[in-house]
Write a protein that holds these residues in place. Structure first.
Motif, PDB file in Angstrom:
ATOM      1  N   ASP A 162      -9.694   2.438 -10.710  1.00  0.00           N
ATOM      2  CA  ASP A 162      -8.471   2.334 -11.521  1.00  0.00           C
ATOM      3  C   ASP A 162      -7.276   1.907 -10.659  1.00  0.00           C
ATOM      4  O   ASP A 162      -6.414   1.145 -11.102  1.00  0.00           O
ATOM      5  N   ILE A 163      -7.236   2.399  -9.430  1.00  0.00           N
ATOM      6  CA  ILE A 163      -6.134   2.066  -8.518  1.00  0.00           C
ATOM      7  C   ILE A 163      -6.244   0.616  -8.066  1.00  0.00           C
ATOM      8  O   ILE A 163      -5.224  -0.058  -7.854  1.00  0.00           O
ATOM      9  N   LYS A 164      -7.450   0.118  -7.958  1.00  0.00           N
ATOM     10  CA  LYS A 164      -7.645  -1.281  -7.580  1.00  0.00           C
ATOM     11  C   LYS A 164      -6.926  -2.202  -8.582  1.00  0.00           C
ATOM     12  O   LYS A 164      -6.244  -3.148  -8.192  1.00  0.00           O
ATOM     13  N   GLY A 165      -7.066  -1.899  -9.851  1.00  0.00           N
ATOM     14  CA  GLY A 165      -6.376  -2.676 -10.882  1.00  0.00           C
ATOM     15  C   GLY A 165      -4.865  -2.559 -10.767  1.00  0.00           C
ATOM     16  O   GLY A 165      -4.132  -3.532 -10.955  1.00  0.00           O
ATOM     17  N   GLN A 166      -4.402  -1.359 -10.429  1.00  0.00           N
ATOM     18  CA  GLN A 166      -2.964  -1.146 -10.263  1.00  0.00           C
ATOM     19  C   GLN A 166      -2.422  -1.921  -9.057  1.00  0.00           C
ATOM     20  O   GLN A 166      -1.307  -2.458  -9.099  1.00  0.00           O
ATOM     21  N   LEU A 167      -3.211  -1.984  -7.985  1.00  0.00           N
ATOM     22  CA  LEU A 167      -2.795  -2.728  -6.785  1.00  0.00           C
ATOM     23  C   LEU A 167      -2.690  -4.217  -7.086  1.00  0.00           C
ATOM     24  O   LEU A 167      -1.711  -4.878  -6.705  1.00  0.00           O
ATOM     25  N   VAL A 168      -3.680  -4.752  -7.789  1.00  0.00           N
ATOM     26  CA  VAL A 168      -3.636  -6.177  -8.159  1.00  0.00           C
ATOM     27  C   VAL A 168      -2.425  -6.441  -9.047  1.00  0.00           C
ATOM     28  O   VAL A 168      -1.737  -7.453  -8.895  1.00  0.00           O
ATOM     29  N   LYS A 169      -2.132  -5.519  -9.972  1.00  0.00           N
ATOM     30  CA  LYS A 169      -0.960  -5.663 -10.838  1.00  0.00           C
ATOM     31  C   LYS A 169       0.324  -5.706 -10.000  1.00  0.00           C
ATOM     32  O   LYS A 169       1.201  -6.558 -10.229  1.00  0.00           O
ATOM     33  N   PRO A 199     -22.586   7.807   6.344  1.00  0.00           N
ATOM     34  CA  PRO A 199     -22.170   7.673   4.941  1.00  0.00           C
ATOM     35  C   PRO A 199     -21.177   8.728   4.473  1.00  0.00           C
ATOM     36  O   PRO A 199     -20.361   8.467   3.593  1.00  0.00           O
ATOM     37  N   GLU A 200     -21.226   9.929   5.036  1.00  0.00           N
ATOM     38  CA  GLU A 200     -20.286  10.972   4.607  1.00  0.00           C
ATOM     39  C   GLU A 200     -18.844  10.512   4.846  1.00  0.00           C
ATOM     40  O   GLU A 200     -17.947  10.808   4.058  1.00  0.00           O
ATOM     41  N   TYR A 201     -18.635   9.808   5.944  1.00  0.00           N
ATOM     42  CA  TYR A 201     -17.303   9.271   6.258  1.00  0.00           C
ATOM     43  C   TYR A 201     -17.085   7.929   5.570  1.00  0.00           C
ATOM     44  O   TYR A 201     -16.065   7.701   4.910  1.00  0.00           O
ATOM     45  N   TYR A 202     -18.061   7.022   5.727  1.00  0.00           N
ATOM     46  CA  TYR A 202     -17.880   5.644   5.274  1.00  0.00           C
ATOM     47  C   TYR A 202     -17.707   5.540   3.762  1.00  0.00           C
ATOM     48  O   TYR A 202     -17.009   4.649   3.280  1.00  0.00           O
ATOM     49  N   ASN A 203     -18.323   6.442   3.029  1.00  0.00           N
ATOM     50  CA  ASN A 203     -18.226   6.381   1.563  1.00  0.00           C
ATOM     51  C   ASN A 203     -17.043   7.160   0.995  1.00  0.00           C
ATOM     52  O   ASN A 203     -16.838   7.164  -0.215  1.00  0.00           O
ATOM     53  N   ASN A 204     -16.279   7.825   1.873  1.00  0.00           N
ATOM     54  CA  ASN A 204     -15.229   8.705   1.365  1.00  0.00           C
ATOM     55  C   ASN A 204     -13.828   8.430   1.913  1.00  0.00           C
ATOM     56  O   ASN A 204     -12.844   8.540   1.172  1.00  0.00           O
ATOM     57  N   VAL A 205     -13.718   8.098   3.197  1.00  0.00           N
ATOM     58  CA  VAL A 205     -12.383   7.908   3.789  1.00  0.00           C
ATOM     59  C   VAL A 205     -11.767   6.615   3.247  1.00  0.00           C
ATOM     60  O   VAL A 205     -12.352   5.539   3.355  1.00  0.00           O
ATOM     61  N   GLU A 206     -10.608   6.752   2.638  1.00  0.00           N
ATOM     62  CA  GLU A 206      -9.890   5.576   2.122  1.00  0.00           C
ATOM     63  C   GLU A 206      -9.127   4.919   3.274  1.00  0.00           C
ATOM     64  O   GLU A 206      -8.354   5.580   3.973  1.00  0.00           O
ATOM     65  N   LEU A 207      -9.359   3.621   3.463  1.00  0.00           N
ATOM     66  CA  LEU A 207      -8.832   2.907   4.633  1.00  0.00           C
ATOM     67  C   LEU A 207      -8.307   1.543   4.227  1.00  0.00           C
ATOM     68  O   LEU A 207      -8.982   0.774   3.542  1.00  0.00           O
ATOM     69  N   ILE A 228       0.836  -1.205   0.000  1.00  0.00           N
ATOM     70  CA  ILE A 228       0.000   0.000   0.000  1.00  0.00           C
ATOM     71  C   ILE A 228       0.871   1.255   0.000  1.00  0.00           C
ATOM     72  O   ILE A 228       0.598   2.219  -0.727  1.00  0.00           O
ATOM     73  N   LEU A 229       1.925   1.261   0.803  1.00  0.00           N
ATOM     74  CA  LEU A 229       2.822   2.423   0.816  1.00  0.00           C
ATOM     75  C   LEU A 229       3.453   2.629  -0.558  1.00  0.00           C
ATOM     76  O   LEU A 229       3.575   3.758  -1.041  1.00  0.00           O
ATOM     77  N   LYS A 230       3.841   1.523  -1.200  1.00  0.00           N
ATOM     78  CA  LYS A 230       4.492   1.599  -2.506  1.00  0.00           C
ATOM     79  C   LYS A 230       3.584   2.286  -3.528  1.00  0.00           C
ATOM     80  O   LYS A 230       4.042   3.083  -4.353  1.00  0.00           O
ATOM     81  N   ILE A 231       2.294   1.979  -3.465  1.00  0.00           N
ATOM     82  CA  ILE A 231       1.377   2.533  -4.461  1.00  0.00           C
ATOM     83  C   ILE A 231       0.947   3.962  -4.106  1.00  0.00           C
ATOM     84  O   ILE A 231       0.490   4.719  -4.968  1.00  0.00           O
ATOM     85  N   LEU A 232       1.143   4.351  -2.835  1.00  0.00           N
ATOM     86  CA  LEU A 232       0.727   5.676  -2.384  1.00  0.00           C
ATOM     87  C   LEU A 232       1.789   6.744  -2.620  1.00  0.00           C
ATOM     88  O   LEU A 232       1.479   7.929  -2.726  1.00  0.00           O
ATOM     89  N   ILE A 233       3.055   6.348  -2.678  1.00  0.00           N
ATOM     90  CA  ILE A 233       4.142   7.325  -2.647  1.00  0.00           C
ATOM     91  C   ILE A 233       4.477   7.828  -4.049  1.00  0.00           C
ATOM     92  O   ILE A 233       4.650   7.046  -4.979  1.00  0.00           O
ATOM     93  N   SER A 234       4.560   9.144  -4.165  1.00  0.00           N
ATOM     94  CA  SER A 234       4.816   9.768  -5.478  1.00  0.00           C
ATOM     95  C   SER A 234       5.377  11.170  -5.258  1.00  0.00           C
ATOM     96  O   SER A 234       5.540  11.632  -4.132  1.00  0.00           O
ATOM     97  N   GLY A 235       5.640  11.847  -6.370  1.00  0.00           N
ATOM     98  CA  GLY A 235       6.062  13.244  -6.326  1.00  0.00           C
ATOM     99  C   GLY A 235       7.532  13.431  -6.013  1.00  0.00           C
ATOM    100  O   GLY A 235       8.252  12.486  -5.698  1.00  0.00           O
ATOM    101  N   GLY A 236       7.982  14.673  -6.098  1.00  0.00           N
ATOM    102  CA  GLY A 236       9.367  15.018  -5.796  1.00  0.00           C
ATOM    103  C   GLY A 236       9.435  16.360  -5.112  1.00  0.00           C
ATOM    104  O   GLY A 236       8.485  17.146  -5.145  1.00  0.00           O
TER     105      GLY A 236
END
Length: 536
Positions: free
Chosen positions: A375-382, A338-346, A207-215
Motif C-alpha cells: 500500500d505504501i508503494k502506491g503512496q510513494l509513486v503518488k 531471510p529473517e533480516y532480508y525479508n523484514n528490514v525496510e531499507l 522517503i523522509l516525507k512519507i515516513l514522518i507522522s504523528g504529533g
C-alpha cells in the motif's frame, strides 16, 4: 473650472485620485497643453502622497508570516561563508585589491567546477540522446549509439524532451537493477523497487516525507550521524520532524558504534518516536568506510528496534585506503539470512554527482527501496508523480553509470583509463591532504578512507573563541571567515555539520588539481600558524 486650473481633469477628489495614480506610475499628469513644465500646487502634491500611502499595504509574506519550518532550515554547504565568498569574487572582478587573486571554493564536492574532466563515454551517450541526428555521425562509437538508441526508445516520441513515467524510464530501471546484482555478487534486484530521482537528495527527501507522522511525543524521530551532511538536518527541519543525533567516534577514525546508537535511541524515546536510522557510507564529511562487522551490527540493531534504514551510498566508488572496501547495506542484509532480508525496510541511494563521474549538474540518481508495504508503494509513486518525473538527461546519465562499456566494446579501454585516472588521482590527493594537515601544529586529520573531503579537527585558542562570541559567531565559523578573508580559501565550518561540544572542525574538498591542492594546503598551514600566534 478645476480642469483648467489644477492640471488634472475633473472635480477635486477625482483630480487628486488621477494625480496620485499618475505619480505612482511615474507619469506626468495630463492637463491642458501649454508651454513649459506642468506646475503642481503643494495641496495637490500632499493629497496625492496621502492617497498613495493609503494604496500601499503590508506584505502578505514576511519573516513573521512565512512557513516556520522553512525558516528553520539551514544548509551550511551553501551558507553565509559561501555568500561572503561570492561578495569577495565580485570585489576582485571590480579590481579591489586583496591579499590573493582568486577565491578557491573548497566548500562543495563539485568535481567539474574544480577542473575534473568529464567521462567521454557518458557525455557521448547524453549528446546522442539530446541530438539524435548525431546517431548518423561516424565520430561517435557504436557502443555509445547502441545505448542512446535504447534510451530514446524508452522515451515518448523517441525524445529526451518528453515526460517519462514518474518512477523513471523502464529500461534504465532495468539497467540499475542489473548493476546492483553485479555489484552485490548476484543478490537479486527488482526493477519495480527502483526509483530514478533528481540526484540522491530528491529520493532522500521523498522517503523522509512519507515516513514522518504523528504529533507531540509520537512525532517521528530521525536518527542521523554527527557530523552529518546538512541535507538531513535541513529536510528534518522542513518536515517538522525530530532530529536524533548519534555521534561518530572521532578517536576511532569516525567509526559507528552500536552502543552510541542505543544511547541516542533510548534517550529520544522520552520525547519522540524514533523510527528512521540514516547511515552515510562512505561518510560525508568524515570520509570513513564502514567495515562488514559494523554494517551487520547496524542492520541487527535496526531489525531489533524496528527502524527503517536509509543508506546513503553515493560515494560507493570513492574508497582509497588500503584494507577498506565498500559493502552495500543491501548485500550484507541479504547475506544475514531471510529473517533480516525479508523484514528490514531499507532505502539505498546513489547518484551521478560523485564517484568518478562528478556529473553534479545532470541531477541524476536512483533509490532502491525493499520490503516496502504494498500500500505504501502506491503512496510513494503518488508522491513522486507530483513532480512528474526526474530530469530525463539526468536519467540518461545515470544509465551510463550503471551500464558502462564492458570488455570487448570499442569504448572500454578509454572508459576504464579515464575512470581509473580520476579515482587514482583522488586517492593520491586524499593521502596528501591527510599528511599535510597532520604536519600543522594544532590540527589533526583522521585518514581519508573514502568520499572526497577532509574534516580536520582544529585547535582554536580561548582568545579567538571570545572574539568569535563578540561577533556572535561560532568559533569555527569565525576561523573559516578569517581564512576566507585572508587567503581566499572557502571551506565550511564543522558547526554546519554538527560536532561534539568543545571540538572544532572544517570540511574541505580534496577535488582541486594536485598542484593547486598543495598550494591551498600550504596557505591553510601558514594561516593557521599565524592565527595561533595572534590569539595565543
Amino acid at each position: 473650472a478645476a480642469a483648467g486650473r489644477g492640471g488634472c481633469r475633473g472635480g477635486r477628489t477625482d483630480m487628486a485620485l488621477r494625480c496620485a495614480a499618475s505619480l505612482a506610475a511615474g507619469r506626468q499628469p495630463r492637463g491642458p497643453r501649454r508651454e513649459g513644465t506642468v506646475r503642481w500646487s503643494s495641496a495637490a502634491k500632499a493629497s496625492a502622497v496621502k492617497i498613495n500611502e493609503k494604496a500601499s499595504r503590508e506584505k502578505i509574506l514576511t519573516l513573521e508570516s512565512m512557513n516556520p519550518q522553512v525558516k528553520a532550515v539551514e544548509y551550511a554547504v551553501r551558507g553565509p561563508i559561501v555568500l561572503k565568498a561570492g561578495e569577495i569574487e565580485k570585489e576582485l572582478r571590480k579590481g579591489i585589491k586583496k591579499p590573493f587573486t582568486e577565491v578557491i571554493k573548497a566548500n562543495i564536492g563539485d568535481a567539474h567546477a574544480m577542473g575534473q574532466r568529464p567521462i567521454t563515454f557518458l557525455r557521448q551517450v547524453v549528446a546522442l540522446c539530446t541530438y539524435p541526428n548525431l546517431l548518423d555521425s561516424p565520430s561517435f562509437p557504436e557502443d555509445a549509439k547502441k545505448r542512446a538508441r535504447r534510451i530514446l526508445q524508452g522515451c515518448g516520441g523517441n525524445s529526451l524532451g518528453s515526460y517519462t513515467a514518474s518512477q523513471g524510464i523502464n529500461c534504465i530501471r532495468e539497467d540499475v537493477a542489473s548493476y546492483i546484482e553485479r555489484r552485490d555478487g548476484g543478490v537479486p534486484a527488482d526493477p519495480d523497487n527502483i526509483y530514478l530521482t533528481t540526484g540522491a537528495s530528491d529520493g532522500i527527501s521523498a522517503i523522509l516525507k512519507i515516513l514522518i507522522s504523528g504529533g507531540g511525543k509520537s512525532r517521528t524521530g530521525v536518527m542521523i550521524p554527527i557530523p552529518q551532511y546538512p541535507l538531513y538536518s535541513a529536510a528534518i527541519s522542513e518536515l517538522d520532524a525530530i532530529q536524533v543525533n548519534y555521534y561518530l567516534d572521532e578517536e576511532n577514525c569516525w567509526a559507528l558504534n552500536v552502543n552510541e546508537l542505543r544511547r541516542a535511541l533510548n534517550e529520544a524515546k522520552a520525547y519522540c518516536n524514533p523510527k528512521v536510522l540514516c547511515i552515510i557510507n562512505p561518510g560525508n564529511p568524515t570520509g570513513q568506510v564502514q567495515n562488514r562487522k559494523c554494517i551487520e551490527d547496524v542492520i541487527h540493531f535496526a531489525w531489533e528496534e524496528k527502524l527503517f534504514l536509509l543508506a546513503d551510498e553515493v560515494y560507493q566508488d570513492n574508497v582509497y585506503s588500503e584494507g577498506c572496501q565498500f559493502h552495500s547495506f543491501k548485500k550484507i542484509l541479504y547475506e544475514m539470512g531471510p529473517e533480516y532480508y525479508n523484514n528490514v525496510e531499507l532505502a539505498s541511494f546513489h547518484s551521478t554527482s560523485k564517484g568518478y563521474m562528478g556529473e553534479c549538474g545532470y541531477r541524476g540518481g536512483y533509490m532502491e527501496v525493499i520490503n516496502l508495504h504494498p500500500d505504501i508503494k502506491g503512496q510513494l509513486v503518488k508522491l513522486l508523480s507530483v513532480r512528474l518525473c526526474p530530469p530525463v538527461s539526468g536519467q540518461a546519465a545515470m544509465d551510463i553509470v550503471v551500464n558502462p562499456p564492458v570488455p570487448g566494446e570499442e569504448s572500454y579501454a578509454q572508459f576504464i583509463k579515464e575512470k581509473e585516472s580520476v579515482l587514482n588521482n583522488l586517492a593520491k590527493k586524499a593521502k596528501l591532504t591527510e599528511d599535510m594537515f597532520n604536519k600543522i601544529p594544532g590540527v589533526h586529520c583522521n585518514p581519508l578512507q573514502g568520499a572526497m573531503y577532509a574534516f580536520p579537527r582544529i585547535f582554536i585558542p580561548s582568545k579567538a573563541i571570545e572574539e568569535a562570541k563578540a561577533h556572535k559567531m561560532a568559533p569555527d565559523m569565525f576561523y573559516c571567515m578569517k581564512l576566507l578573508e585572508e587567503t581566499g580559501i572557502c571551506v565550511v565550518p564543522g558547526s554546519g555539520f554538527g560536532q561534539r561540544e568543545g571540538t572544532y572542525h572544517f570540511r574541505m574538498t580534496i577535488l582541486p588539481p594536485v598542484e593547486k591542492l598543495k598550494i591551498l594546503l600550504e596557505k591553510v598551514k601558514d594561516f593557521h600558524i599565524k592565527f595561533l600566534e595572534k590569539y595565543a
